[in-house]
Design an enzyme around this catalytic site. Structure first.
Site: not given
Ligand code: NDP
Length: 333
Positions: A54, A228, A291, A295
């Site tokens: 990543y 995104r 977020q 979430n």
């Protein structure tokens, strides 16, 4: 936050995990990334997922920095190996050489002496499976890794791996990390029944289909700034398969269902994957702490069967269910 056991192991994971693919080290700056991790901890999230690949290894460094000073026993650290971490021919795959070198490099970047769950990021068609499983077993015996799992392996690959592990007395897989969301259900027919029989838990990725199920992408409209889908680094490329009007239109039909359930769209989508008892944890991504807070509230939500039916009716034929879509690239990248 509620907690579930990872497959048949004795280790608990938070039913919502935080992952830093795309976000840390690439889409969002290190400050925001660290704030997201701190917020996750405040929300009771104890499970963190990353990978050597990543952000070209930067995501592990950012996560290591964010978790510095947090009591090591209080969280579960998950990372992966397989995709290229350099240009050399041995900087990739599941050879003994790369697995052990990459594990040592991940430990340094994560600033820890052990990984709770080390995952084979894809199936490697080049390396003999015996070699891969022997190297993973050695890492467990050396105390560097506590448990092992795989990501996006198909049923025959899983069976072949277990057969070798059992024949040779190696530690077995305890987890599978597949894509799973109301829009992507390919694990339901083969991977879940096989895993359930073998005590393998599902750690599912992209429960929001990368943000699509939040409902913020409207058919025929420009994607919101900073999302995104507007991230030129990598995000826009990764999400583009979902940015089709037929998908976005179907997702908008979930709005009244979420409203009637007293949930936001993102909470509904995450609660949907957690209704499946074979899911040990759902890994969420987030570019902002707000977020994470929103979430995390999906944990513990029970969706009535009538709501599950309404979701199916709204999405119609859009969800993908073909088991053949669980696959690893061959040849390896
Ligand atoms: P999600 O489906 O949860 O998507 C997360 C993205 O959706 C966020 O970064 C954010 O993007 C947007 N979003 C999140 N919450 C909200 C909200 N409440 N309202 C609006 N938008 C929201 O997961 P990811 O695709 O990020 O994947 C999660 C993790 O899964 C990864 O970090 C990784 O650990 C793992 N993974 C594993 C893979 C594998 O091969 N094993 C492959 C892919 C992921 P933005 O704000 O930028 O729009």
């Amino acid at each position: 936050m509620e907690y579930r056991r990872l497959g048949s192991t004795g280790m608990y994971v938070s039913e919502i995990a935080y992952g830093n693919w795309i976000t840390h080290g690439s889409q969002i700056e290190s400050d925001a990334a660290i704030k997201c991790v701190k917020t996750a901890i405040n929300e009771g999230i104890t499970t963190f997922d990353t990978a050597d690949v990543y952000a070209g290894t930067k995501a592990e460094t950012v996560l290591g920095r964010a978790l510095k000073g947090v009591r090591r026993e209080s969280y579960e650290l998950l990372t992966k190996v397989y995709f290229p971490t350099g240009n050399g021919k041995n900087d990739r795959g599941l050879s003994r050489k790369h697995i052990i070198e990459s594990c040592n490099a991940s430990l340094k970047r994560l600033q820890t002496d052990h990984i709770d769950l080390y995952q084979m990021h894809r199936f490697d068609f080049e390396t003999p499976l015996e070699e891969t499983l022997n190297a993973f077993d050695d890492l467990i015996r050396a105390g560097k890794v506590h448990y092992i799992g795989f990501s996006e392996w198909n049923a025959s690959q899983i069976k072949a791996g277990l057969k070798i592990q059992d024949a040779r007395g190696y530690n077995r897989f305890v987890s599978s990390q597949p894509q799973y969301s109301a829009l992507w259900r390919v694990i339901e027919s083969e991977i879940i029944p096989l895993s359930a029989k073998e005590g393998i838990g599902q750690i599912v990725w992209s429960p929001l289909a990368q943000g699509i199920l939040s409902g913020k992408y409207q058919p025929g409209k420009k994607a919101p700034t900073g999302s995104r889908a507007t991230d030129k680094a990598r995000g826009a490329y990764m999400i583009k398969g979902w940015m089709r009007d037929e998908v976005l239109e179907a997702v908008q039909k979930l709005q009244p269902i979420a409203k009637d359930s007293g949930l936001t769209m993102s909470q509904l989508a995450i609660a949907w994957v957690l209704q499946n008892p074979h899911v040990s944890t759902a890994i969420i991504g987030a570019s902002k702490p707000s977020q994470v807070r929103e979430n995390a509230k999906a944990s513990g939500v029970k969706l009535d069967p009538s709501i599950m039916k309404a979701i199916d009716a709204a999405l119609g034929k859009i969800p993908e269910t073909d088991a053949a879509k669980t696959q690893s690239p061959n040849p390896r990248p």
